[in-house]
Design an enzyme around this catalytic site. Structure first.
Site, short mmCIF file in Angstrom:
data_model
loop_
_atom_site.label_atom_id
_atom_site.label_comp_id
_atom_site.label_asym_id
_atom_site.label_seq_id
_atom_site.Cartn_x
_atom_site.Cartn_y
_atom_site.Cartn_z
N HIS A 31 25.50 -30.24 36.41
CA HIS A 31 24.70 -30.06 35.20
C HIS A 31 25.27 -31.00 34.13
O HIS A 31 26.45 -31.33 34.19
CB HIS A 31 24.85 -28.59 34.78
CG HIS A 31 23.98 -28.16 33.64
ND1 HIS A 31 24.27 -28.46 32.33
CD2 HIS A 31 22.84 -27.42 33.62
CE1 HIS A 31 23.33 -27.92 31.55
NE2 HIS A 31 22.45 -27.29 32.31
N ASP A 64 32.54 -24.68 37.77
CA ASP A 64 31.43 -24.28 36.91
C ASP A 64 30.60 -23.27 37.68
O ASP A 64 29.87 -23.61 38.60
CB ASP A 64 30.60 -25.53 36.55
CG ASP A 64 29.24 -25.18 35.94
OD1 ASP A 64 28.97 -23.99 35.73
OD2 ASP A 64 28.47 -26.12 35.68
N GLN A 66 25.69 -20.93 37.44
CA GLN A 66 24.53 -20.52 38.23
C GLN A 66 24.95 -19.57 39.36
O GLN A 66 24.11 -18.86 39.90
CB GLN A 66 23.89 -21.79 38.82
CG GLN A 66 22.46 -21.63 39.23
CD GLN A 66 21.59 -21.11 38.11
OE1 GLN A 66 21.04 -20.02 38.22
NE2 GLN A 66 21.46 -21.86 37.03
N LYS A 80 23.16 -15.89 31.92
CA LYS A 80 22.62 -16.14 33.25
C LYS A 80 22.91 -14.98 34.20
O LYS A 80 22.51 -15.00 35.36
CB LYS A 80 23.18 -17.44 33.82
CG LYS A 80 22.67 -18.67 33.05
CD LYS A 80 22.59 -19.88 33.92
CE LYS A 80 22.51 -21.15 33.12
NZ LYS A 80 21.13 -21.51 32.74
N CYS A 85 18.36 -30.41 33.23
CA CYS A 85 19.66 -30.92 32.74
C CYS A 85 20.50 -31.47 33.88
O CYS A 85 21.73 -31.38 33.86
CB CYS A 85 20.44 -29.84 31.98
SG CYS A 85 19.65 -29.38 30.44
#
Lengths: 152, 406
Positions: free
Chosen positions: B122, B199, B202, B225, B363
């Site tokens: 991202h 990261d 998600q 999220k 993104c």
């Protein structure tokens, strides 16, 4: 499809999306601008060949984008060909008002011709910038700015 | 999954009508809807206290501090950290990654040092490192992927040089749905002494996360999220790493003492929480994680996977449709393009049928460039979605494809 969607995607728009007029490049050309919508990714290049006394002799566009942006580019080039730069800029102003739903009754409606097909787009605020991108690029090209963005 | 009907009642947005049709919310990868309990927890804080934390001796401040600190324990459980001292609250994944980049830049990155990211990051895990490239002259290297959208981890070893200091990698791709083998990637990176950042923005909503199993040094995620509020996120860091890491931001609450000559920082996670934190949002995050853990991450994973498989099998029958991201290991994210139909037109027409999807580059412009496309349409599923919603979505998509091809 629902009626409201057919209101947005009129036959004329679908037809111009499928078979865009004046699609291609003009090299050399007197005016060139890039139109870019960074949020959507609609991305076009607009080429003009103008006479010394400011008449748009030829116009072409190339690039990629949604049906609305492509059809609008196609119909913009159809309109612009043979017009003076002043006429083209004035129509750009009128078109802006039309797609934002700000055009009052009798305010230049008749001059819009086929472009009136975009009259319903103000009901889709996220898509207004798709319709105006080509006209942003036209203004940028005429003003000798290299790039037009929907986000500035 | 347990009773979906009851679960759906926890999300009032799901009973809305959009354009005269019941809302079908398939934009969960952008942000998830919020259950009532999250909003209630935040309401309770705002209506019955709203005091600042860590600095009052009065009752309201003590209550707020207790609630806030209790969420550290909930987060610890959620990602299986060793201690709640390893949980730092921040505003979200973006600030989390930016502050880690800044702290690591101070701690160990010099001109010519290298940072590795993956080809499916991202922008939030690309731009902070590019800023360091401009400001400090670091080198940014990219671990490639194949055309299914899987990382080519066999090339990782060759990418690492003596100048490589950090590897920062996405756990689950937001635009492709790929689940990356972060445990393996971490092990390879650690064998060369790299600091590893994951990261998990998600990943959090689609399964369980075990930071001890992954063994990463840092991991970042956002509350919104995973059914929580916006404006809050978490940086996990191994305790011994955090002890040595300089803070990126300075201010109130993160100090032990301040004089004109010298500031002594506080110990523990508050050292990284300068200023009044998003207290209500942290409390809301706690409620969200409790809600999610009560459902059971394995149940969520299994259920969303059935929705994905149902959707993937059905859309393949649509003419000119190409799925972008066909990794073997995927979460419930379906990204696709249809020949001759731009994603934005698909998005508008689906909206007309009450279906919310995301259209655009998500993104992840380098991912779009890799696949040679400007944008995709992305449907992303949650435990509150149903097979009937998937079927209706596929039906509408089929109509849209026909609409543009005739």
């Amino acid at each position: 499809m629902q009626q409201s969607e057919e209101e947005l995607y009129k036959q004329l728009i679908l037809e111009h999306n499928k078979k865009p007029r004046n699609f291609g490049t003009l090299k050399p050309c007197t005016h060139l601008a890039e139109g870019f919508n960074p949020l959507c990714g609609d991305h076009f290049w607009l080429y003009l060949n103008c006479t010394d006394d400011g008449v748009i002799e030829d116009v072409k566009f190339t690039g990629e984008g949604c049906a609305i942006s492509k059809a609008s580019s196609s119909m913009m080039t159809e309109f612009a060909k043979g017009k003076t730069l002043e006429q083209a800029l004035a129509m750009g102003e009128l078109f802006h008002k039309l797609v934002k739903g700000e055009l009052r009754e009798g305010e230049g409606q008749e001059g819009l011709g086929k472009l009136k097909v975009f009259a319903g787009i103000w009901q889709y605020p996220a898509r207004v910038k798709c319709a105006v991108l080509a006209w942003h690029a036209l203004r940028a090209a005429i003003n000798n700015e290299k790039q037009a963005s929907t986000e500035s | 999954m347990q009773n979906i009907k009851l679960i759906r009642e926890d999300f009032p947005a799901l009973s809305r009508n959009i354009n005269g049709k019941p809302l079908i919310y398939f934009d969960n990868a952008a942000t998830t809807l919020k259950p009532k309990s999250v909003v209630a927890a935040m309401d309770d804080y705002y209506l019955n206290g709203a005091a600042n934390i860590h600095r009052g001796v009065h009752r309201l401040s003590i209550e707020a501090t207790d609630k806030y600190e209790n969420v550290r324990k909930i987060c610890q459980k959620f990602i299986n950290a060793r201690s709640e001292q390893e949980i730092i609250f921040t505003s979200g994944t973006t600030l989390g990654l930016n502050s880690l980049a800044l702290s690591l830049a101070v701690q160990k990155l010099s001109h010519g040092d290298e940072v590795i990211v993956s080809a499916m990051e991202h922008h939030a895990n690309i731009v902070p490192w590019q800023l360091l490239r401009e400001r400090k002259g670091i080198v940014l290297k990219v671990l490639p992927m194949n055309d299914k959208g899987e990382l080519e981890t066999q090339h990782l070893e060759a990418l690492i040089s003596p100048r490589t200091k950090v590897l920062s990698c996405v756990m689950t791709s937001n635009s492709l749905g790929t689940i990356n083998p972060v445990k393996h990637i971490t092990a390879v990176a650690h064998a060369h002494g790299l600091e590893v950042i994951i990261d998990a923005a998600q990943a959090v909503a689609h399964g369980s996360i075990d930071v001890q199993d992954i063994d990463c040094d840092y991991l970042v995620f956002s509350g919104h999220k995973v059914y929580g509020p916006t404006g809050v996120g978490v940086i996990y860091g191994k305790e011994e790493k955090l002890k040595a890491l300089p803070p990126a931001l300075g201010g109130g609450d993160m100090i032990f003492s301040v004089t004109w000559e010298k500031t002594i920082f506080a110990d523990g996670p508050v050292r990284f929480e300068a200023g009044t934190p998003p207290i209500a949002e942290v409390i809301g995050l706690g409620a969200a994680l409790e809600y999610f853990m009560a459902l059971g991450s394995e149940n969520v994973e299994r259920y969303e996977s059935t929705l994905l498989k149902r959707a993937q099998a059905a859309v393949k029958r649509i003419g000119g449709l190409r799925i972008i991201g066909e990794a073997k290991e995927k979460v419930g994210i379906l990204s696709f393009v249809i020949d001759g139909v731009h994603p934005h037109d698909i998005g508008t027409l689906l909206d007309g049928a009450g279906i919310a999807v995301r259209t655009g580059h998500h993104c992840t412009q380098p991912v779009m460039a890799f696949f040679g496309i400007p944008a995709t349409t992305r449907a992303s599923f949650s435990f509150y979605n149903t097979p009937e919603e998937v079927d209706f979505f596929v039906e509408k998509l089929t109509e849209i494809q026909k609409f543009f091809s005739t």
